[in-house]
Design a protein around this motif. Structure first.
Motif, PDB file in Angstrom:
ATOM      1  N   ARG A 176       0.850  -1.186   0.000  1.00  0.00           N
ATOM      2  CA  ARG A 176       0.000   0.000   0.000  1.00  0.00           C
ATOM      3  C   ARG A 176       0.887   1.238   0.000  1.00  0.00           C
ATOM      4  O   ARG A 176       1.931   1.270   0.648  1.00  0.00           O
ATOM      5  CB  ARG A 176      -0.900   0.070   1.232  1.00  0.00           C
ATOM      6  CG  ARG A 176      -1.934  -1.007   1.344  1.00  0.00           C
ATOM      7  CD  ARG A 176      -2.974  -0.601   2.378  1.00  0.00           C
ATOM      8  NE  ARG A 176      -3.530  -1.752   3.043  1.00  0.00           N
ATOM      9  CZ  ARG A 176      -4.413  -1.684   4.037  1.00  0.00           C
ATOM     10  NH1 ARG A 176      -4.815  -0.505   4.464  1.00  0.00           N
ATOM     11  NH2 ARG A 176      -4.871  -2.781   4.605  1.00  0.00           N
ATOM     12  N   ALA A 177       0.447   2.268  -0.698  1.00  0.00           N
ATOM     13  CA  ALA A 177       1.162   3.538  -0.716  1.00  0.00           C
ATOM     14  C   ALA A 177       0.223   4.613  -1.232  1.00  0.00           C
ATOM     15  O   ALA A 177      -0.794   4.314  -1.865  1.00  0.00           O
ATOM     16  CB  ALA A 177       2.407   3.453  -1.596  1.00  0.00           C
ATOM     17  N   LEU A 178       0.551   5.856  -0.960  1.00  0.00           N
ATOM     18  CA  LEU A 178      -0.172   6.976  -1.534  1.00  0.00           C
ATOM     19  C   LEU A 178       0.474   7.360  -2.858  1.00  0.00           C
ATOM     20  O   LEU A 178       1.696   7.398  -2.974  1.00  0.00           O
ATOM     21  CB  LEU A 178      -0.139   8.173  -0.587  1.00  0.00           C
ATOM     22  CG  LEU A 178      -0.873   8.007   0.744  1.00  0.00           C
ATOM     23  CD1 LEU A 178      -0.597   9.207   1.645  1.00  0.00           C
ATOM     24  CD2 LEU A 178      -2.372   7.832   0.524  1.00  0.00           C
ATOM     25  N   GLY A 179      -0.343   7.608  -3.881  1.00  0.00           N
ATOM     26  CA  GLY A 179       0.174   8.101  -5.147  1.00  0.00           C
ATOM     27  C   GLY A 179       0.402   7.052  -6.204  1.00  0.00           C
ATOM     28  O   GLY A 179       0.600   7.379  -7.373  1.00  0.00           O
ATOM     29  N   THR A 180       0.385   5.784  -5.834  1.00  0.00           N
ATOM     30  CA  THR A 180       0.624   4.724  -6.805  1.00  0.00           C
ATOM     31  C   THR A 180      -0.029   3.436  -6.323  1.00  0.00           C
ATOM     32  O   THR A 180      -0.265   3.266  -5.124  1.00  0.00           O
ATOM     33  CB  THR A 180       2.141   4.506  -7.012  1.00  0.00           C
ATOM     34  OG1 THR A 180       2.365   3.600  -8.085  1.00  0.00           O
ATOM     35  CG2 THR A 180       2.800   3.970  -5.750  1.00  0.00           C
ATOM     36  N   GLY A 181      -0.321   2.539  -7.233  1.00  0.00           N
ATOM     37  CA  GLY A 181      -0.944   1.274  -6.864  1.00  0.00           C
ATOM     38  C   GLY A 181      -2.444   1.411  -6.654  1.00  0.00           C
ATOM     39  O   GLY A 181      -3.038   2.472  -6.831  1.00  0.00           O
ATOM     40  N   ASP A 182      -3.057   0.306  -6.263  1.00  0.00           N
ATOM     41  CA  ASP A 182      -4.508   0.249  -6.093  1.00  0.00           C
ATOM     42  C   ASP A 182      -4.975   0.467  -4.658  1.00  0.00           C
ATOM     43  O   ASP A 182      -6.120   0.855  -4.426  1.00  0.00           O
ATOM     44  CB  ASP A 182      -5.036  -1.114  -6.571  1.00  0.00           C
ATOM     45  CG  ASP A 182      -4.740  -1.363  -8.036  1.00  0.00           C
ATOM     46  OD1 ASP A 182      -4.739  -0.392  -8.804  1.00  0.00           O
ATOM     47  OD2 ASP A 182      -4.493  -2.530  -8.403  1.00  0.00           O
ATOM     48  N   GLU A 183      -4.131   0.182  -3.689  1.00  0.00           N
ATOM     49  CA  GLU A 183      -4.536   0.275  -2.280  1.00  0.00           C
ATOM     50  C   GLU A 183      -3.956   1.532  -1.649  1.00  0.00           C
ATOM     51  O   GLU A 183      -2.742   1.697  -1.561  1.00  0.00           O
ATOM     52  CB  GLU A 183      -4.064  -0.952  -1.504  1.00  0.00           C
ATOM     53  CG  GLU A 183      -4.762  -2.233  -1.935  1.00  0.00           C
ATOM     54  CD  GLU A 183      -4.470  -3.369  -0.998  1.00  0.00           C
ATOM     55  OE1 GLU A 183      -4.929  -3.303   0.165  1.00  0.00           O
ATOM     56  OE2 GLU A 183      -3.790  -4.308  -1.399  1.00  0.00           O
ATOM     57  N   THR A 184      -4.825   2.432  -1.219  1.00  0.00           N
ATOM     58  CA  THR A 184      -4.393   3.696  -0.627  1.00  0.00           C
ATOM     59  C   THR A 184      -5.052   3.970   0.721  1.00  0.00           C
ATOM     60  O   THR A 184      -4.906   5.050   1.274  1.00  0.00           O
ATOM     61  CB  THR A 184      -4.710   4.866  -1.575  1.00  0.00           C
ATOM     62  OG1 THR A 184      -6.122   4.899  -1.819  1.00  0.00           O
ATOM     63  CG2 THR A 184      -3.979   4.703  -2.897  1.00  0.00           C
TER      64      THR A 184
END
Length: 310
Positions: A176-184
């Protein structure tokens, strides 16, 4: 090396809780840029660890901290923000990072916000990614946040041990991360503040170099929070300094309400070294919803996104 003057603050808004804290960051010994950013002002203490390289990670973490600094209560110091509102500002950060970097960069975020409910103080711990928040309370040292990383999922599944996770080749892949990927979606925990609590908020540049026992030894033996931060960062550098290193230490005193049981909104899943932290290409589903608990925050240092001290 980026630098920013050190500072120690003690804030006691009225007859209740008194907080003393120190903070710092270092580029480390192998990185060209410092991609960490942080906000350290009562009642918000958080570290964002950018990822993406070529200045993109620095942009991502800076936008995240700017978003937190934009919460209205940050300017007033009111302890009235809810976790739902905090999540709303993280969504704004996520959107701004994607727009600025084309979703090619992201940032982790972890930290603690001081909350007051019916006159009682709480730590509202927030986490997304593999930066960490710890608490030393009544002689007990524990990691409050749970890593969102592939190796933590393997640990949770019983496929590897926690010790094996520290050297696993996938230890830098976050889920999970902010700004990239699907899980925020961030995870939240609500814990009562107890007299003498010491909270550590740090990027994985610290935990990638120091074992929990080493961290505990410094937190237990260095009384001043700024000196504790300095000692932690120097220890990480002596151990290799392979990544940017950021830390905030917050001490709680004069806790008027020493209630026993903590209300926790944990999560289901959740490490770290030398290479670059990477987002996982395809994330699965989010597992934790934000806890609708009242919380309040205040700004970072001058509202600046990337404060470098060494």
């Amino acid at each position: 090396m980026n630098q920013h003057p050190a500072s120690v603050s003690t804030i006691q808004p009225g007859p209740g809780l008194s907080l003393s804290y120190g903070y710092g960051t270092d580029r480390g010994l192998r990185r060209e840029l410092n991609e960490d950013s942080y906000i350290a002002a009562d009642p918000v203490f958080a570290v964002a660890d950018g990822m993406g390289g070529h200045e993109a990670g620095e942009i991502a973490s800076g936008l995240c901290v700017r978003a937190l600094a934009g919460i209205p209560q940050v300017a007033t110091g009111e302890r009235s923000i809810t976790a739902a509102v905090l999540q709303q500002y993280l969504v704004r950060a996520d959107n701004s990072i994607r727009e600025a970097t084309g979703a090619r960069a992201g940032t982790t975020l972890t930290g603690a916000v001081v909350v007051e409910q019916m006159g009682m103080p709480y730590w509202l711990v927030v986490n997304i990614g593999d930066s960490r928040t710890y608490r030393l309370s009544q002689g007990r040292f524990e990691q409050i946040s749970v890593d969102h990383s592939e190796v933590q999922e393997l640990v949770d599944a019983g496929e590897i041990t926690a010790q094996e996770a520290t050297v696993h080749p996938r230890r830098h892949v976050v889920t999970r991360a902010l700004g990239t990927g699907d899980e925020t979606e961030a995870d939240y925990w609500l814990l009562p503040v107890e007299e003498g609590d010491r909270v550590l908020v740090c990027s994985d540049g610290l935990t990638g170099e120091l074992a929990d026992d080493d961290i505990l030894r410094i937190l237990s033996s260095v009384a001043d929070p700024q000196e504790a931060v300095d000692a932690l960062i120097q220890a990480a550098l002596r151990s290799g300094g392979r990544d940017n290193v950021s830390a905030i230490v917050v001490d709680a005193r004069n806790v008027s309400n020493d209630d026993g049981a903590g209300t926790t909104a944990p999560r289901l899943t959740s490490a770290d070294g030398d290479e670059v932290t990477l987002p996982r290409p395809q994330a699965s589903e989010a597992v934790t919803q934000p806890l609708p608990a009242p919380v309040e925050e205040t700004a970072d240092h001058n509202g600046e996104p990337d404060d470098d001290r060494r």
